[in-house]
Design a protein around this motif. Structure first.
Motif, PDB file in Angstrom:
ATOM      1  N   THR A   1      55.750  52.837  49.022  1.00 54.85           N
ATOM      2  CA  THR A   1      56.840  52.222  49.782  1.00 54.85           C
ATOM      3  C   THR A   1      56.563  52.429  51.266  1.00 54.85           C
ATOM      4  O   THR A   1      55.659  53.181  51.633  1.00 54.85           O
ATOM      5  N   ARG A   2      57.398  51.792  52.114  1.00 48.02           N
ATOM      6  CA  ARG A   2      57.193  51.994  53.551  1.00 48.02           C
ATOM      7  C   ARG A   2      57.738  53.340  54.008  1.00 48.02           C
ATOM      8  O   ARG A   2      57.539  53.732  55.158  1.00 48.02           O
ATOM      9  N   ASN A   3      58.449  54.067  53.136  1.00 45.70           N
ATOM     10  CA  ASN A   3      59.004  55.359  53.537  1.00 45.70           C
ATOM     11  C   ASN A   3      58.848  56.373  52.404  1.00 45.70           C
ATOM     12  O   ASN A   3      59.828  56.904  51.877  1.00 45.70           O
TER      13      ASN A   3
ATOM     14  N   THR B   1      79.845  52.794  53.982  1.00 43.50           N
ATOM     15  CA  THR B   1      79.011  51.614  54.260  1.00 43.50           C
ATOM     16  C   THR B   1      79.841  50.326  54.231  1.00 43.50           C
ATOM     17  O   THR B   1      79.922  49.611  55.217  1.00 43.50           O
ATOM     18  N   PHE B   2      80.493  50.036  53.108  1.00 46.50           N
ATOM     19  CA  PHE B   2      81.293  48.812  53.011  1.00 46.50           C
ATOM     20  C   PHE B   2      82.671  48.977  53.646  1.00 46.50           C
ATOM     21  O   PHE B   2      83.292  47.980  54.006  1.00 46.50           O
ATOM     22  N   GLY B   3      83.154  50.221  53.784  1.00 48.28           N
ATOM     23  CA  GLY B   3      84.470  50.447  54.398  1.00 48.28           C
ATOM     24  C   GLY B   3      84.572  49.757  55.754  1.00 48.28           C
ATOM     25  O   GLY B   3      85.437  48.902  55.978  1.00 48.28           O
TER      26      GLY B   3
ATOM     27  N   ASN C   1      76.564  44.774  45.061  1.00 52.35           N
ATOM     28  CA  ASN C   1      76.694  45.834  46.062  1.00 52.35           C
ATOM     29  C   ASN C   1      75.313  46.387  46.372  1.00 52.35           C
ATOM     30  O   ASN C   1      74.556  46.701  45.458  1.00 52.35           O
ATOM     31  N   LEU C   2      75.006  46.453  47.650  1.00 53.53           N
ATOM     32  CA  LEU C   2      73.794  47.132  48.117  1.00 53.53           C
ATOM     33  C   LEU C   2      74.232  47.979  49.294  1.00 53.53           C
ATOM     34  O   LEU C   2      74.775  47.439  50.268  1.00 53.53           O
ATOM     35  N   ALA C   3      74.058  49.271  49.196  1.00 46.83           N
ATOM     36  CA  ALA C   3      74.524  50.154  50.265  1.00 46.83           C
ATOM     37  C   ALA C   3      73.489  51.233  50.525  1.00 46.83           C
ATOM     38  O   ALA C   3      72.843  51.720  49.592  1.00 46.83           O
ATOM     39  N   SER C   4      73.337  51.587  51.803  1.00 46.59           N
ATOM     40  CA  SER C   4      72.416  52.660  52.174  1.00 46.59           C
ATOM     41  C   SER C   4      72.980  53.387  53.377  1.00 46.59           C
ATOM     42  O   SER C   4      73.570  52.765  54.265  1.00 46.59           O
ATOM     43  N   LEU C   5      72.782  54.703  53.400  1.00 42.37           N
ATOM     44  CA  LEU C   5      73.300  55.505  54.531  1.00 42.37           C
ATOM     45  C   LEU C   5      72.314  55.582  55.695  1.00 42.37           C
ATOM     46  O   LEU C   5      72.537  56.343  56.630  1.00 42.37           O
ATOM     47  N   ASN C   6      71.236  54.783  55.628  1.00 39.26           N
ATOM     48  CA  ASN C   6      70.228  54.841  56.698  1.00 39.26           C
ATOM     49  C   ASN C   6      70.833  54.740  58.096  1.00 39.26           C
ATOM     50  O   ASN C   6      70.554  55.552  58.961  1.00 39.26           O
ATOM     51  N   ARG C   7      71.691  53.735  58.300  1.00 41.30           N
ATOM     52  CA  ARG C   7      72.265  53.524  59.639  1.00 41.30           C
ATOM     53  C   ARG C   7      73.364  54.531  59.962  1.00 41.30           C
ATOM     54  O   ARG C   7      73.581  54.872  61.116  1.00 41.30           O
ATOM     55  N   VAL C   8      74.066  55.009  58.901  1.00 38.84           N
ATOM     56  CA  VAL C   8      75.193  55.930  59.116  1.00 38.84           C
ATOM     57  C   VAL C   8      74.676  57.343  59.432  1.00 38.84           C
ATOM     58  O   VAL C   8      75.256  58.055  60.256  1.00 38.84           O
TER      59      VAL C   8
ATOM     60  N   ALA D   1      64.832  54.976  56.811  1.00 35.72           N
ATOM     61  CA  ALA D   1      64.479  53.572  57.098  1.00 35.72           C
ATOM     62  C   ALA D   1      63.844  52.911  55.880  1.00 35.72           C
ATOM     63  O   ALA D   1      62.989  53.503  55.208  1.00 35.72           O
ATOM     64  N   GLY D   2      64.296  51.704  55.594  1.00 40.27           N
ATOM     65  CA  GLY D   2      63.736  50.955  54.463  1.00 40.27           C
ATOM     66  C   GLY D   2      64.426  51.233  53.140  1.00 40.27           C
ATOM     67  O   GLY D   2      64.096  50.618  52.120  1.00 40.27           O
ATOM     68  N   LEU D   3      65.398  52.153  53.154  1.00 41.25           N
ATOM     69  CA  LEU D   3      65.944  52.598  51.865  1.00 41.25           C
ATOM     70  C   LEU D   3      66.659  51.494  51.088  1.00 41.25           C
ATOM     71  O   LEU D   3      66.518  51.401  49.866  1.00 41.25           O
ATOM     72  N   ALA D   4      67.427  50.623  51.776  1.00 39.63           N
ATOM     73  CA  ALA D   4      68.128  49.559  51.029  1.00 39.63           C
ATOM     74  C   ALA D   4      67.114  48.629  50.373  1.00 39.63           C
ATOM     75  O   ALA D   4      67.282  48.230  49.214  1.00 39.63           O
ATOM     76  N   SER D   5      66.062  48.279  51.099  1.00 38.31           N
ATOM     77  CA  SER D   5      65.059  47.363  50.548  1.00 38.31           C
ATOM     78  C   SER D   5      64.351  47.990  49.348  1.00 38.31           C
ATOM     79  O   SER D   5      64.120  47.322  48.327  1.00 38.31           O
ATOM     80  N   ILE D   6      64.012  49.268  49.458  1.00 44.48           N
ATOM     81  CA  ILE D   6      63.325  49.965  48.353  1.00 44.48           C
ATOM     82  C   ILE D   6      64.270  50.051  47.153  1.00 44.48           C
ATOM     83  O   ILE D   6      63.892  49.806  46.002  1.00 44.48           O
TER      84      ILE D   6
ATOM     85  N   SER E   1      75.928  38.870  58.127  1.00 43.69           N
ATOM     86  CA  SER E   1      75.623  40.192  57.571  1.00 43.69           C
ATOM     87  C   SER E   1      74.183  40.611  57.876  1.00 43.69           C
ATOM     88  O   SER E   1      73.245  39.819  57.707  1.00 43.69           O
ATOM     89  N   THR E   2      74.037  41.873  58.267  1.00 46.97           N
ATOM     90  CA  THR E   2      72.680  42.392  58.499  1.00 46.97           C
ATOM     91  C   THR E   2      71.899  42.474  57.188  1.00 46.97           C
ATOM     92  O   THR E   2      70.672  42.533  57.195  1.00 46.97           O
ATOM     93  N   ALA E   3      72.628  42.441  56.068  1.00 50.26           N
ATOM     94  CA  ALA E   3      71.950  42.510  54.767  1.00 50.26           C
ATOM     95  C   ALA E   3      71.007  41.321  54.565  1.00 50.26           C
ATOM     96  O   ALA E   3      70.073  41.407  53.766  1.00 50.26           O
ATOM     97  N   LEU E   4      71.224  40.224  55.298  1.00 53.98           N
ATOM     98  CA  LEU E   4      70.301  39.078  55.172  1.00 53.98           C
ATOM     99  C   LEU E   4      68.878  39.475  55.555  1.00 53.98           C
ATOM    100  O   LEU E   4      67.912  38.912  55.047  1.00 53.98           O
ATOM    101  N   HIS E   5      68.769  40.481  56.452  1.00 52.74           N
ATOM    102  CA  HIS E   5      67.430  40.972  56.809  1.00 52.74           C
ATOM    103  C   HIS E   5      66.760  41.599  55.591  1.00 52.74           C
ATOM    104  O   HIS E   5      65.542  41.567  55.462  1.00 52.74           O
ATOM    105  N   VAL E   6      67.555  42.208  54.733  1.00 51.87           N
ATOM    106  CA  VAL E   6      67.000  42.845  53.527  1.00 51.87           C
ATOM    107  C   VAL E   6      66.694  41.786  52.465  1.00 51.87           C
ATOM    108  O   VAL E   6      65.575  41.696  51.961  1.00 51.87           O
TER     109      VAL E   6
ATOM    110  N   THR F   1      66.139  38.641  52.515  1.00 52.82           N
ATOM    111  CA  THR F   1      65.073  37.673  52.792  1.00 52.82           C
ATOM    112  C   THR F   1      63.676  38.294  52.689  1.00 52.82           C
ATOM    113  O   THR F   1      62.693  37.565  52.654  1.00 52.82           O
ATOM    114  N   LYS F   2      63.595  39.633  52.637  1.00 53.27           N
ATOM    115  CA  LYS F   2      62.275  40.256  52.458  1.00 53.27           C
ATOM    116  C   LYS F   2      61.682  39.932  51.087  1.00 53.27           C
ATOM    117  O   LYS F   2      60.490  40.063  50.871  1.00 53.27           O
ATOM    118  N   PHE F   3      62.556  39.565  50.135  1.00 55.69           N
ATOM    119  CA  PHE F   3      62.113  39.355  48.750  1.00 55.69           C
ATOM    120  C   PHE F   3      61.560  37.955  48.510  1.00 55.69           C
ATOM    121  O   PHE F   3      61.037  37.666  47.450  1.00 55.69           O
TER     122      PHE F   3
END
Ligand SMILES: CC(C)(COP(=O)(O)OP(=O)(O)OC[C@H]1O[C@@H](n2cnc3c(N)ncnc32)[C@H](O)[C@@H]1OP(=O)(O)O)[C@@H](O)C(=O)NCCC(=O)NCCS
Length: 281
Positions: free
Chosen positions: A5-7, A64-66, A135-142, A149-154, A176-181, A183-185
């Motif tokens: 993975t990238r991380n 995350t979603f809150g 639901n896709l959630a990651s605490l990377n940004r929080v 970094a990269g955790l949601a995508s992984i 949504s910033t999730a579009l960045h995730v 679209t990687k697929f």
């Protein structure tokens, strides 16, 4: 062998988990891309002892979603997640977390066990191979100090493989910033562009044909094969509701569109998502 993975530094410290009805376990790949889920991390939602783990999933969702105004009610984690589908994710052991983080994650002083920091939740949409990822959630940004970094995508990549998903449906918002995730697929076929049936009308619904190249590329495998993407023909700005309504009108009239790649963010922080017209079926 684990697909890189990238991380990998973070992934080595984390443990994968799966919350799902044990009667459905045969349907899952519990070693997705070599990232084996330890037996102890298969969480049974029908056991009272799993309560604390679900509390912690609620904390992850709340953090995350809150702030997005979309926290999940607790019953949804059971009825439309773990019992009917699956919750795949990554967790730390409490003991490995510094004291200040334990407070932020609302952990009791004597807490033990897994603390989820990322999750991907999906339910079968057209069983067994078409799944709806809700639901896709990651605490990377929080919690940037955790270097996730990269955790949601992984997490999404391994979650899709764990669910043996061949086609994934999902809804997200044009801003949504999730579009960045997502679209990687690979390119995302548009099923809706303006969605009044959703709580957020500026949601789009997409269809992702799940392919090995997309999974490996999204998770950051340096040897991932390239993904074919059509050239974009126009963009949808995240604040242009008229453009979304017009695209929806064209979809309902029978035209087909794909989101070709990640959004561009302009100087005013507005996302512009690239779209191509596809030949009609
Ligand atoms: C969106 C979310 C899942 C991303 O988690 P993450 O672990 O940071 O995601 P990743 O690191 O895998 O990928 C994020 C990508 O978005 C990009 N990005 C661009 N702008 C961003 C922003 N403002 N915020 C977050 N990511 C951004 C990152 O650069 C990264 O791309 P890169 O890997 O090419 O650099 C997480 O922030 C979250 O849980 N948000 C709230 C809930 C939500 O919106 N979920 C998605 C519902 S569809």
């Amino acid at each position: 062998m684990k697909t890189p993975t990238r991380n990998d530094e973070a992934i080595q410290l984390l443990e994968p988990f799966l919350a799902a009805d044990p009667r459905h376990l045969a349907a899952f790949d519990t070693s997705p891309m070599g990232h084996e889920i330890p037996l102890a991390n298969l969480i049974d939602p029908t056991r009272a002892a799993s309560s604390e783990f679900f509390d912690r999933l609620g904390v992850l969702d709340g953090l995350t979603f809150g702030p997005e105004g979309m926290p999940m009610p607790r019953w949804l984690f059971y009825e439309a997640s773990a019992f009917t589908g699956g919750i795949f994710g990554f967790a730390f052991r409490v003991e490995t977390l510094p004291a200040d983080l334990r407070v932020r994650l609302r952990l009791a002083d004597d807490a033990t066990g897994l603390v989820p920091v990322a999750m991907y939740i999906a339910i079968p949409a057209d069983p067994p191979r078409v799944w709806y990822g809700h639901n896709l959630a990651s605490l990377n940004r929080v919690l940037p100090e955790l270097k996730l970094a990269g955790l949601a995508s992984i997490t999404k990549a391994l979650g899709l493989r764990c669910f043996r998903c061949e086609e994934q449906i999902g809804a997200t918002q044009w801003d949504s910033t999730a579009l960045h995730v997502h679209t990687k697929f690979g390119p995302l076929g548009l099923l809706t562009a303006w969605t009044p049936a959703h709580a957020f009308t500026h949601s789009l619904t997409y269809r992702l044909p799940v392919a090995e190249a997309g999974l490996r590329s999204a998770m950051g495998d340096p040897d991932a094969p390239p993904i074919d993407r059509p050239e974009p023909e126009f963009e949808i700005a995240a604040d242009d509701h008229d453009a979304m309504r017009e695209l929806q009108r064209r979809i309902e009239a029978g035209e087909r569109f794909v989101i070709t790649g990640p959004p561009r963010v302009d100087v005013n922080r507005v996302q512009h998502t690239p779209v191509a017209v596809m030949p009609s079926a």
